[in-house]
Design a protein around this motif. Structure first.
Motif, PDB file in Angstrom:
ATOM      1  N   VAL A  56      83.228  62.671  55.205  1.00  0.00           N
ATOM      2  CA  VAL A  56      84.559  63.259  55.047  1.00  0.00           C
ATOM      3  C   VAL A  56      84.458  62.446  53.539  1.00  0.00           C
ATOM      4  CG1 VAL A  56      86.643  63.213  55.494  1.00  0.00           C
ATOM      5  CG2 VAL A  56      85.260  62.420  57.332  1.00  0.00           C
ATOM      6  N   LEU A  84      87.221  63.414  51.034  1.00  0.00           N
ATOM      7  CA  LEU A  84      88.843  62.608  51.922  1.00  0.00           C
ATOM      8  C   LEU A  84      89.767  61.708  50.475  1.00  0.00           C
ATOM      9  CD1 LEU A  84      90.552  60.950  54.097  1.00  0.00           C
ATOM     10  CD2 LEU A  84      88.835  58.902  53.850  1.00  0.00           C
ATOM     11  N   CYS A 130      92.894  65.470  63.408  1.00  0.00           N
ATOM     12  CA  CYS A 130      92.728  66.876  63.652  1.00  0.00           C
ATOM     13  C   CYS A 130      92.314  67.795  62.053  1.00  0.00           C
ATOM     14  CB  CYS A 130      92.883  67.680  64.555  1.00  0.00           C
ATOM     15  SG  CYS A 130      92.342  66.710  66.184  1.00  0.00           S
ATOM     16  N   VAL A 131      91.837  69.000  61.803  1.00  0.00           N
ATOM     17  CA  VAL A 131      92.665  70.180  61.350  1.00  0.00           C
ATOM     18  C   VAL A 131      92.157  71.708  62.698  1.00  0.00           C
ATOM     19  CG1 VAL A 131      92.331  68.935  59.420  1.00  0.00           C
ATOM     20  CG2 VAL A 131      90.099  70.556  60.395  1.00  0.00           C
ATOM     21  N   SER A 165      91.021  74.873  63.541  1.00  0.00           N
ATOM     22  CA  SER A 165      89.399  74.911  63.609  1.00  0.00           C
ATOM     23  C   SER A 165      88.719  76.043  62.844  1.00  0.00           C
ATOM     24  CB  SER A 165      89.146  75.547  65.107  1.00  0.00           C
ATOM     25  OG  SER A 165      88.481  74.374  65.911  1.00  0.00           O
ATOM     26  N   LYS A 177      87.983  75.157  59.159  1.00  0.00           N
ATOM     27  CA  LYS A 177      86.760  74.736  58.747  1.00  0.00           C
ATOM     28  C   LYS A 177      86.249  76.105  58.569  1.00  0.00           C
ATOM     29  CE  LYS A 177      84.562  70.876  61.026  1.00  0.00           C
ATOM     30  NZ  LYS A 177      84.728  70.068  60.034  1.00  0.00           N
ATOM     31  N   THR A 183      88.699  64.642  62.575  1.00  0.00           N
ATOM     32  CA  THR A 183      88.370  65.070  61.195  1.00  0.00           C
ATOM     33  C   THR A 183      87.418  64.051  61.724  1.00  0.00           C
ATOM     34  OG1 THR A 183      90.388  63.699  60.474  1.00  0.00           O
ATOM     35  CG2 THR A 183      90.203  65.835  59.998  1.00  0.00           C
ATOM     36  N   SER A 205      96.653  68.647  61.004  1.00  0.00           N
ATOM     37  CA  SER A 205      96.359  68.116  59.123  1.00  0.00           C
ATOM     38  C   SER A 205      96.511  69.394  58.690  1.00  0.00           C
ATOM     39  CB  SER A 205      95.969  67.576  58.828  1.00  0.00           C
ATOM     40  OG  SER A 205      95.891  67.605  56.814  1.00  0.00           O
ATOM     41  N   LEU A 265      90.304  67.202  54.124  1.00  0.00           N
ATOM     42  CA  LEU A 265      89.875  67.049  55.863  1.00  0.00           C
ATOM     43  C   LEU A 265      89.191  67.627  56.927  1.00  0.00           C
ATOM     44  CD1 LEU A 265      93.537  65.128  57.162  1.00  0.00           C
ATOM     45  CD2 LEU A 265      91.690  64.153  55.856  1.00  0.00           C
ATOM     46  N   ALA A 266      88.843  68.510  56.021  1.00  0.00           N
ATOM     47  CA  ALA A 266      88.169  70.109  56.881  1.00  0.00           C
ATOM     48  C   ALA A 266      86.854  69.927  56.881  1.00  0.00           C
ATOM     49  CB  ALA A 266      88.602  71.487  56.740  1.00  0.00           C
ATOM     50  N   ASN A 288      83.768  67.632  57.025  1.00  0.00           N
ATOM     51  CA  ASN A 288      83.020  67.173  57.365  1.00  0.00           C
ATOM     52  C   ASN A 288      81.275  67.505  56.960  1.00  0.00           C
ATOM     53  OD1 ASN A 288      85.098  67.329  59.494  1.00  0.00           O
ATOM     54  ND2 ASN A 288      83.729  65.402  59.376  1.00  0.00           N
ATOM     55  N   SER A 348      95.020  70.470  48.872  1.00  0.00           N
ATOM     56  CA  SER A 348      95.059  70.873  50.018  1.00  0.00           C
ATOM     57  C   SER A 348      95.391  71.880  49.604  1.00  0.00           C
ATOM     58  CB  SER A 348      95.883  70.198  51.071  1.00  0.00           C
ATOM     59  OG  SER A 348      97.101  70.319  50.976  1.00  0.00           O
TER      60      SER A 348
END
Length: 192
Positions: A91, A94, A114-115, A117, A120, A141, A157, A162-163, A165, A187
């Protein structure tokens, strides 16, 4: 958590893969350290000896058997106890803000951050795992709080950092582009 092989990324030890010139694990450790947690440790495995050597002396290392993410996570938690915040080394965007907000909101049960989907997908990064949360498809996340019991809450979030990875080459290219262009505390919801 930085003991994975990184086989889908195919660039050597995943935690050491650089995003905008900085190894992902360094970016994550910098964010966690800046957020003011009392103790920061890196969970390594035999699959990532260069990562362990890179981090030796910077943070305490917890060496696991390398039997997979869940087994290694369980082993590490057994050693340090709960509650504990866990962060995957993949991540790389971050920043301290989301960790500070997670710590401030923590009330006792485990938390899966989580974010959506859709966020992402909007960014163009891979969605490997999805779950439904209140009628919305969300993706974990890699940031969690493991509490003392089996109770779990999901926090969602909309923070674009955070989305991301980094699991595949396309994810890495997107992370590089975003890291080069975003200040650390911006963000999708605006400045934090």
């Amino acid at each position: 958590m930085c003991g994975g092989r990184g086989s889908r990324l195919d660039r050597g030890e995943k935690p050491l893969v650089a995003v905008d010139g900085v190894p992902m694990v360094d970016r994550v450790i910098d964010a966690v350290t800046a957020s003011g947690f009392d103790t920061v440790a890196a969970v390594t495995s035999p699959h990532a000896p260069d990562t362990a050597a890179h981090l030796d002396g910077r943070v305490p290392l917890i060496e696991t058997d390398g039997d997979g993410y869940v087994a290694d996570l369980t082993d590490a938690i057994d050693r340090v106890g709960t509650p504990v915040v866990t962060v995957a080394a993949d991540v790389p965007l971050l920043a301290p803000g989301p960790l500070d907000r997670l710590r401030e909101a923590y009330e006792g049960p485990s938390v899966t951050l989580c974010v959506p989907s859709a966020l992402k997908r909007q960014l163009g990064v891979s969605v490997d795992t999805e779950r439904d949360h209140e009628g919305v498809a969300v993706a974990p996340t890699g940031v969690n709080v493991v509490g003392a019991d089996d109770a779990e809450t999901v926090r969602v979030s909309h923070d674009a950092r955070l989305a991301v990875n980094v699991n595949r080459p396309d994810d890495l290219a997107i992370a590089d582009r975003l890291a080069a262009g975003l200040p650390r505390e911006v963000s999708s919801d605006g400045p934090r």
